[in-house]
Design an enzyme around this catalytic site. Structure first.
Site, PDB file in Angstrom:
ATOM      1  N   GLU A 156      13.413   6.529 -12.843  1.00 21.73           N
ATOM      2  CA  GLU A 156      13.667   5.196 -13.420  1.00 21.73           C
ATOM      3  C   GLU A 156      13.505   5.210 -14.929  1.00 21.73           C
ATOM      4  O   GLU A 156      14.300   4.644 -15.666  1.00 21.73           O
ATOM      5  CB  GLU A 156      12.708   4.150 -12.826  1.00 21.73           C
ATOM      6  CG  GLU A 156      13.150   3.597 -11.485  1.00 21.73           C
ATOM      7  CD  GLU A 156      12.886   4.572 -10.361  1.00 21.73           C
ATOM      8  OE1 GLU A 156      12.168   5.566 -10.601  1.00 21.73           O
ATOM      9  OE2 GLU A 156      13.389   4.355  -9.257  1.00 21.73           O
ATOM     10  N   HIS A 205       6.404  -2.972  -2.453  1.00 19.87           N
ATOM     11  CA  HIS A 205       7.836  -3.262  -2.434  1.00 19.87           C
ATOM     12  C   HIS A 205       8.094  -4.752  -2.416  1.00 19.87           C
ATOM     13  O   HIS A 205       9.195  -5.177  -2.111  1.00 19.87           O
ATOM     14  CB  HIS A 205       8.488  -2.657  -1.179  1.00 19.87           C
ATOM     15  CG  HIS A 205       8.506  -1.162  -1.182  1.00 19.87           C
ATOM     16  ND1 HIS A 205       7.393  -0.403  -0.957  1.00 19.87           N
ATOM     17  CD2 HIS A 205       9.511  -0.288  -1.396  1.00 19.87           C
ATOM     18  CE1 HIS A 205       7.710   0.877  -1.034  1.00 19.87           C
ATOM     19  NE2 HIS A 205       8.982   0.973  -1.289  1.00 19.87           N
TER      20      HIS A 205
END
Lengths: 367, 512
Positions: A90, A159
């Site tokens: 990322e 998450h």
């Protein structure tokens, strides 16, 4: 003469059925429905087609057609130079996207979920948000960071976090959060066209939901303004502000409240930064009561900001203390029953609205 | 049991010896891979001529494969069959795995953590500035050589005077490039104006070469109205779109993946230019969330960074550049120190140059204090980056003569005589001057003239910068976004009203 009478009668009968027809007409485009997923896909497709500088990158966006199928068909249509599958870095691909944006391209960087954006947050804040300012306008960053945000279903603490307040606190960024298909399509197009860095927070559970869409919506120039909230339901007794998935909950709560004679106004914020303070303020001055709803953690959340801004601008108009409905102040648990209790439900909004209208127990005895 | 142990260690020893003889790790990487050198992964087989175009530091390079190959992993693997020929002297057979064909062996051998010899360092001038016999180097004209030298001197003087200005309290912060003048100027000289620079922060010489004036440097350091940065950044955070020099940003190594991104954009636009991104030895350890705060006690760094670059900007930048085949030069200034962290605490590899191979990137180690060597290496690197559309890694060995910055006192963690030695005996400016002078292109008189002139200009620039007005209040609110949003306009209005209502609370020398 008969003909005229017949015509008059026809016209009369037409007038009688017209309201029904026109009601149908406002929903007639309800014949057209589109899921949020399709709306996002069409927005990406059209913007990529219109501007060759726009390109998409992220994990699984290409060959896999997108982790949530948002970029379905785009690799096939635009080729691997404009739809890039990235390695699991990322920080790396956010940095690369920012670099490409410095040069003048318009990247759309997808995070598989914004929970993973934390690994790239230095690039989002220090390389993207602040660059135009620090370089005194020499380095603009027309980048969009998008992806699902907030709780899904049964995915646990790492998450499920909502990043709205994290990104919205940073000057230099714009933060958009769509609810319906109209929001998704219009706001994504606006985000891609915007010369500033935009964080576009979607919601995984909304991807599959269908919403009615208008013909205007289907036009490729359709775009929604950044910084304007939408009043989803006009009311006069209490204002409920919400964004993303919570808009649906707020609308359901409003239906329930209506049966009890409380006419709630539901505002879909759409834009968290810049926040549409004037729409919120105008609504408070009408209803005098405010409930803010968000999925994320309560402390330093969006509701806190809205409350402070309302107190600053419209304190004298408030007839009841502002209440914030937010997620539980715990990392999201996994077990279904606990998860349900950690996220605001429709009943929480209903009870809060009633409290604001003094229709139930005082604040201290909140249940 | 004992027998097995003995045999295996002998075998291991043999294999390592065999491999190092065949130039396994630590072999010099040729700029022009015309030799038939190969790695032990090939089992020491030489590569036939027809396959030389595939020849790269790694035998299974994808440099010449088209972009689409990455979607057909096993198909791509078959392409490599041709140079994994079976004329071997060992019992090596080959295996098919995602990523390509690989030969296998029944001897369990660990690749040594280091080779017997370190990667040698490319240099052209000796320590006295004399050309070493039979050296490859790119000749420079008198004009270029004199310009290079003059800029090196200017950089040296600029550093000295601004440093002193900070010590006198006239600017808040400064960071010198002492000892790295050759790197700064020679690398810049080898590039064109179209090449895009992403600096770390110790490369103002690149901007100096490109024509940034001493006044412009001073204005940024003083954060005045004439500063192109509108007074928004600390001193030394220069930036100039006109000169293709991206504004310096404090977090370390963030420019590396950005450079890969820009290079990718150049590639998409088919431009005949490259990106050059600079990094220090410390930055190669960078995990993206680490930032150096210049004002935090340097003792924090006494035990070194964790050497975890697996998910970090250095790794991502180099890895992506290689995968995307982007025209970027990663220039690492290995000056021995990252604030107080010595390189021995920074990594355990043979410097940075060996990391290039790990990413499939062609790399070279060069003497950073040799202006001609740096110039030649960067010229060659640029040609390869642009014509072959590939990243290049250059490790320039040098020494950080100055303190890390004005917030640092390096005598606290290193010996004073070490600093003095490098400052005098290994000075890159003196070394280059000797070469330029030996060509008859420079004289003592010109030296004195230049130094006096630059010094005078700098002192004047500082005086002017100091007296120049600071940026107006309106500059605080612009450029946050493309156009100021209503909330900012409101805040500015509110502030101005407050100032007009309470003028005594606000100093009058700040322009509105």
């Amino acid at each position: 003469m008969f003909g005229v009478v017949k015509q008059k009668m026809l016209r009369l009968s037409l007038t009688q059925i017209r309201p029904a027809v026109s009601a149908l007409r406002s929903y007639s485009s309800a014949a057209k429905q589109m899921t949020v997923r399709e709306a996002l896909n069409s927005a990406l497709d059209e913007e990529m087609s219109a501007d060759p500088k726009v390109f998409l990158m992220g994990e699984e966006v290409g060959e896999y057609q997108g982790a949530y199928k948002i970029s379905k068909g785009l690799l096939e249509k635009y080729g691997p130079e404009r739809v890039l599958d990235t390695p699991i870095t990322e920080a790396g691909f956010a940095g690369i996207g920012v670099g490409a944006a410095y040069y003048g391209l318009k990247p759309v960087v997808e995070f598989m979920t914004f929970n993973f954006s934390m690994q790239a947050i230095d690039h989002i804040i220090n390389s993207a948000a602040k660059s135009n300012y620090m370089s005194a306008g020499q380095m603009s960053v027309p980048i969009v960071f998008r992806g699902p945000n907030g709780a899904a279903a049964g995915v646990g603490a790492q998450h499920s976090q909502c990043y709205a307040s994290w990104y919205a606190s940073c000057p230099g960024l714009k933060v958009l959060m769509p609810y319906s298909s109209e929001d998704a399509r219009g706001l994504l197009k606006a985000a891609i066209r915007d010369p500033d860095p935009v964080v576009f927070l979607e919601n995984e559970l909304l991807y599959g939901e269908s919403f009615p869409v208008s013909d205007e919506f289907l036009d490729s120039s359709f775009c929604l303004p950044i910084g304007k909230a939408k009043i989803e339901r006009v009311g006069k007794d209490v204002t409920i502000t919400a964004f993303s998935k919570m808009v649906g909950h707020a609308l359901k709560a409003a239906e329930i409240l209506e049966k009890d004679g409380i006419d709630a106004e539901v505002i879909n914020l759409r834009s968290i930064r810049p926040l549409d303070r004037s729409t919120i303020s105008a609504s408070i001055r009408k209803t005098n009561r405010l409930i803010t709803v968000e999925e994320g953690f309560p402390q330093h959340g969006v509701g806190a900001e809205i409350c402070a801004s309302v107190v600053e601008e419209s304190f004298a108009y408030l007839d009841a203390p502002v209440e914030r409905i937010a997620g539980a102040d715990v990392p999201m648990p996994y077990a279904a029953n606990l998860e349900r209790m950690a996220v605001p439900q429709v009943e929480d909004i209903v009870r809060a609205a009633k409290r604001a209208c003094y229709r139930s127990e005082p604040l201290a005895a909140v249940a | 049991m004992a027998n097995w142990g003995r045999i295996s260690s002998r075998t291991i020893g043999n294999h390592i010896r065999k491999r190092t003889n065949q130039g396994f790790i630590g072999s010099t990487v040729d700029i022009n891979p015309s030799s038939g050198s190969s790695s032990a992964l090939n089992g020491g087989r030489s590569v036939s001529d027809q396959n030389r175009r595939y020849l790269n530091p790694l035998p299974w390079s994808r440099a010449t494969l088209s972009w689409f190959q990455r979607f057909k992993s096993t198909v791509a693997a078959k392409q490599h069959d041709s140079f994994l020929s079976s004329d071997s002297d060992d019992d090596h057979l080959s295996l098919d795995f995602p990523g390509g064909k690989v030969s296998y062996t029944c001897d369990m051998n660990f690749i040594s953590e280091s080779s017997q010899a370190r990667v040698p360092c490319y240099r052209v001038l000796d320590d006295d500035g004399e050309l070493i016999k039979d050296c490859d180097f790119q000749q420079v004209s008198k004009e270029v050589a004199v310009k290079m030298y003059s800029k090196m001197v200017s950089l040296q003087i600029m550093d000295t005077i601004f440093y002193e200005a900070q010590r006198q309290g006239r600017i808040s912060f400064y960071l010198t490039s002492a000892g790295e003048e050759a790197i700064n100027i020679a690398s810049a000289a080898a590039l064109t104006e179209q090449d895009i620079i992403l600096p770390q922060y110790r490369e103002p010489g690149v901007l100096l070469w490109r024509g940034f004036t001493l006044q412009e440097f001073a204005d940024q350091c003083f954060g005045n109205k004439a500063d192109y940065g509108k007074g928004r950044q600390m001193p030394i955070h220069y930036g100039s779109k006109e000169h293709n020099f991206f504004t310096i940003s404090s977090p370390i190594a963030t420019q590396l993946p950005q450079a890969a991104g820009i290079a990718y954009s150049l590639k998409m636009d088919n431009k005949k230019a490259c990106v050059v991104s600079y990094i220090g030895d410390g930055g190669t350890s960078e995990v993206s969330t680490l930032t150096i705060s210049y004002f935090i006690c340097l003792l924090q760094f006494a035990h070194g960074y964790p050497n975890c670059f697996l998910q970090g900007d250095f790794h991502a930048g180099l890895n992506f550049a290689a995968v995307m085949e982007a025209p970027v030069i990663f220039f690492c200034r290995n000056n021995g120190w990252a604030i107080s962290t010595n390189v021995s605490e920074q990594f355990r590899s043979d410097g940075i140059v060996v990391k290039g191979r790990a990413y499939g990137i062609r790399s070279i180690r060069v003497d950073g204090n040799d202006a001609l060597a740096v110039y030649t290496a960067v010229s060659a690197a640029r040609e390869m980056a642009v014509n072959e559309q590939r990243p290049i890694l250059i490790e320039a060995l040098t020494y950080r003569v100055g303190h890390h910055s004005t917030s640092d006192d390096s005598t606290k963690y290193r010996q004073l005589d070490e600093i003095v030695y490098w400052k005098n005996a290994r000075n890159p400016v003196n070394r280059f001057r000797n070469w330029v002078q030996s060509n008859g292109w420079w004289s003592e008189q010109e030296e004195t003239q230049l130094r006096n002139s630059v010094r005078k200009q700098l002192l004047e620039a500082i005086q002017v910068a100091e007296k120049t007005e600071k940026p107006p209040l309106s500059d605080m609110f612009t450029d946050v976004y493309d156009y100021p949003p209503p909330n900012l306009e409101e805040q500015e209005k509110h502030l101005r009203e407050t100032i007009s209502r309470h003028p005594t609370d606000y100093s009058s020398d700040i322009p509105l």
